[in-house]
Structures are given as structure tokens and as C-alpha cells.
Design a protein around this motif. Structure first.
Motif, PDB file in Angstrom:
ATOM      1  N   MET A   1       0.850  -1.189   0.000  1.00 34.86           N
ATOM      2  CA  MET A   1       0.000   0.000   0.000  1.00 34.86           C
ATOM      3  C   MET A   1       0.890   1.244   0.000  1.00 34.86           C
ATOM      4  O   MET A   1       1.833   1.324   0.781  1.00 34.86           O
ATOM      5  CB  MET A   1      -0.892  -0.032   1.241  1.00 34.86           C
ATOM      6  CG  MET A   1      -1.759   1.156   1.388  1.00 34.86           C
ATOM      7  SD  MET A   1      -2.939   0.908   2.722  1.00 34.86           S
ATOM      8  CE  MET A   1      -4.223   1.953   2.129  1.00 34.86           C
ATOM      9  N   PRO A   2       0.610   2.214  -0.851  1.00 31.21           N
ATOM     10  CA  PRO A   2       1.435   3.428  -0.910  1.00 31.21           C
ATOM     11  C   PRO A   2       1.416   4.196   0.412  1.00 31.21           C
ATOM     12  O   PRO A   2       0.420   4.200   1.133  1.00 31.21           O
ATOM     13  CB  PRO A   2       0.785   4.254  -2.006  1.00 31.21           C
ATOM     14  CG  PRO A   2       0.002   3.282  -2.811  1.00 31.21           C
ATOM     15  CD  PRO A   2      -0.424   2.215  -1.868  1.00 31.21           C
ATOM     16  N   LYS A   3       2.528   4.837   0.706  1.00 33.39           N
ATOM     17  CA  LYS A   3       2.638   5.632   1.921  1.00 33.39           C
ATOM     18  C   LYS A   3       3.207   6.993   1.581  1.00 33.39           C
ATOM     19  O   LYS A   3       4.179   7.105   0.847  1.00 33.39           O
ATOM     20  CB  LYS A   3       3.525   4.935   2.935  1.00 33.39           C
ATOM     21  CG  LYS A   3       3.574   5.629   4.271  1.00 33.39           C
ATOM     22  CD  LYS A   3       4.278   4.772   5.277  1.00 33.39           C
ATOM     23  CE  LYS A   3       3.510   4.847   6.579  1.00 33.39           C
ATOM     24  NZ  LYS A   3       3.897   3.838   7.506  1.00 33.39           N
ATOM     25  N   THR A  28      10.603   2.094  -4.591  1.00 33.40           N
ATOM     26  CA  THR A  28       9.935   2.773  -5.699  1.00 33.40           C
ATOM     27  C   THR A  28       9.215   4.030  -5.226  1.00 33.40           C
ATOM     28  O   THR A  28       8.370   3.972  -4.333  1.00 33.40           O
ATOM     29  CB  THR A  28       8.926   1.823  -6.374  1.00 33.40           C
ATOM     30  OG1 THR A  28       9.621   0.657  -6.796  1.00 33.40           O
ATOM     31  CG2 THR A  28       8.256   2.478  -7.561  1.00 33.40           C
ATOM     32  N   VAL A  29       9.560   5.147  -5.845  1.00 38.04           N
ATOM     33  CA  VAL A  29       8.911   6.424  -5.557  1.00 38.04           C
ATOM     34  C   VAL A  29       7.796   6.621  -6.582  1.00 38.04           C
ATOM     35  O   VAL A  29       8.042   6.639  -7.782  1.00 38.04           O
ATOM     36  CB  VAL A  29       9.928   7.586  -5.630  1.00 38.04           C
ATOM     37  CG1 VAL A  29       9.219   8.928  -5.493  1.00 38.04           C
ATOM     38  CG2 VAL A  29      11.001   7.422  -4.573  1.00 38.04           C
ATOM     39  N   LEU A  30       6.574   6.735  -6.100  1.00 37.97           N
ATOM     40  CA  LEU A  30       5.430   6.951  -6.982  1.00 37.97           C
ATOM     41  C   LEU A  30       5.299   8.416  -7.378  1.00 37.97           C
ATOM     42  O   LEU A  30       4.906   8.726  -8.502  1.00 37.97           O
ATOM     43  CB  LEU A  30       4.144   6.480  -6.315  1.00 37.97           C
ATOM     44  CG  LEU A  30       4.087   4.988  -5.957  1.00 37.97           C
ATOM     45  CD1 LEU A  30       2.799   4.683  -5.209  1.00 37.97           C
ATOM     46  CD2 LEU A  30       4.208   4.142  -7.206  1.00 37.97           C
ATOM     47  N   SER A  31       5.613   9.313  -6.450  1.00 39.44           N
ATOM     48  CA  SER A  31       5.569  10.735  -6.750  1.00 39.44           C
ATOM     49  C   SER A  31       6.422  11.511  -5.752  1.00 39.44           C
ATOM     50  O   SER A  31       6.630  11.067  -4.630  1.00 39.44           O
ATOM     51  CB  SER A  31       4.129  11.260  -6.716  1.00 39.44           C
ATOM     52  OG  SER A  31       3.611  11.203  -5.406  1.00 39.44           O
ATOM     53  N   GLU A  50       5.648  10.065  -2.168  1.00 38.33           N
ATOM     54  CA  GLU A  50       4.789   8.894  -2.007  1.00 38.33           C
ATOM     55  C   GLU A  50       5.569   7.682  -2.479  1.00 38.33           C
ATOM     56  O   GLU A  50       6.066   7.645  -3.602  1.00 38.33           O
ATOM     57  CB  GLU A  50       3.506   9.046  -2.812  1.00 38.33           C
ATOM     58  CG  GLU A  50       2.513   7.945  -2.518  1.00 38.33           C
ATOM     59  CD  GLU A  50       1.185   8.177  -3.209  1.00 38.33           C
ATOM     60  OE1 GLU A  50       0.213   7.502  -2.825  1.00 38.33           O
ATOM     61  OE2 GLU A  50       1.103   9.007  -4.123  1.00 38.33           O
ATOM     62  N   MET A  51       5.688   6.691  -1.589  1.00 35.59           N
ATOM     63  CA  MET A  51       6.440   5.483  -1.902  1.00 35.59           C
ATOM     64  C   MET A  51       5.486   4.305  -2.018  1.00 35.59           C
ATOM     65  O   MET A  51       4.453   4.254  -1.349  1.00 35.59           O
ATOM     66  CB  MET A  51       7.507   5.224  -0.845  1.00 35.59           C
ATOM     67  CG  MET A  51       8.509   6.369  -0.794  1.00 35.59           C
ATOM     68  SD  MET A  51      10.023   5.996   0.064  1.00 35.59           S
ATOM     69  CE  MET A  51      10.812   4.892  -1.096  1.00 35.59           C
ATOM     70  N   ALA A  79       3.462  11.523   6.564  1.00 34.36           N
ATOM     71  CA  ALA A  79       2.536  12.632   6.328  1.00 34.36           C
ATOM     72  C   ALA A  79       1.216  12.354   7.031  1.00 34.36           C
ATOM     73  O   ALA A  79       0.738  11.221   7.065  1.00 34.36           O
ATOM     74  CB  ALA A  79       2.307  12.810   4.837  1.00 34.36           C
ATOM     75  N   ILE A  80       0.642  13.397   7.568  1.00 30.08           N
ATOM     76  CA  ILE A  80      -0.663  13.305   8.224  1.00 30.08           C
ATOM     77  C   ILE A  80      -1.662  14.023   7.337  1.00 30.08           C
ATOM     78  O   ILE A  80      -1.490  15.207   7.018  1.00 30.08           O
ATOM     79  CB  ILE A  80      -0.626  13.950   9.623  1.00 30.08           C
ATOM     80  CG1 ILE A  80       0.394  13.204  10.497  1.00 30.08           C
ATOM     81  CG2 ILE A  80      -2.010  13.945  10.251  1.00 30.08           C
ATOM     82  CD1 ILE A  80       0.680  13.896  11.802  1.00 30.08           C
TER      83      ILE A  80
END
Length: 91
Positions: A1-3, A28-31, A50-51, A79-80
Motif C-alpha cells: 500500500m502506498p505511503k 519505488t517512488v510513486l511521486s 509517495e512510496m 505525512a498526516i
């Protein structure tokens, strides 16, 4: 799940590609997104990465918090999510 990760105390000249590359050593960095002031179009000195995997994100947070990037010691944590506030368009 992305974090999603908060990254603070960024150098104002750090760009999103540099930020993504710095975190990619952990997975992997999604963004990677740096936040800019709407009026001046200048970096606000923080952003978000976002990873793809939780484990990679946790490793990046542990390893990079208080570490230097572009002559600044980063503040890195999970991040919150904030509630979206409606914009006040009164003029």
C-alpha cells in the motif's frame, strides 16, 4: 500500500527530480511533490514523497530524517492527512 512522507526543511533550489532520486535508494517512488507559494511561485521549503511500499517508506524515514540534502538537514516523517478546508473567496 502506498505511503506518503512529509519532507521539511528543503533547500529552496531542490527540485522534484532530485527529491525523488534521493528517496529512490529505499524503494519505488510513486511521486515527489514540492509545495510552491501561489503568489511568488517560490518553494515553501517542504514537500511530499509517495512510496509504493510501507517498508520502503519506513526505511526512508528512519535513514533520511535529519540527514543532509543540498546543504539542509531534512525533517522526514509520515505525512498526516489534513481535512480539506473550503476556500474563502470573499474579496
Amino acid at each position: 500500500m502506498p505511503k506518503k512522507i512529509y519532507v521539511g526543511n528543503l533547500n529552496y533550489n531542490t527540485d522534484e527530480d532530485r527529491l525523488a532520486d534521493h528517496f529512490a535508494q529505499f524503494g519505488t517512488v510513486l511521486s515527489a511533490r514540492i509545495i510552491f507559494d501561489r503568489e511568488t511561485n517560490r518553494s515553501k521549503g517542504f514537500g511530499f514523497v509517495e512510496m509504493e511500499e510501507d517498508e520502503a517508506a519506513e526505511a526512508a524515514i528512519s535513514a533520511l530524517n535529519n540527514q543532509e540534502l543540498d546543504s539542509r538537514n531534512l525533517r522526514v516523517n509520515e505525512a498526516i492527512e489534513r481535512e480539506r478546508r473550503p476556500r474563502d473567496n470573499r474579496y
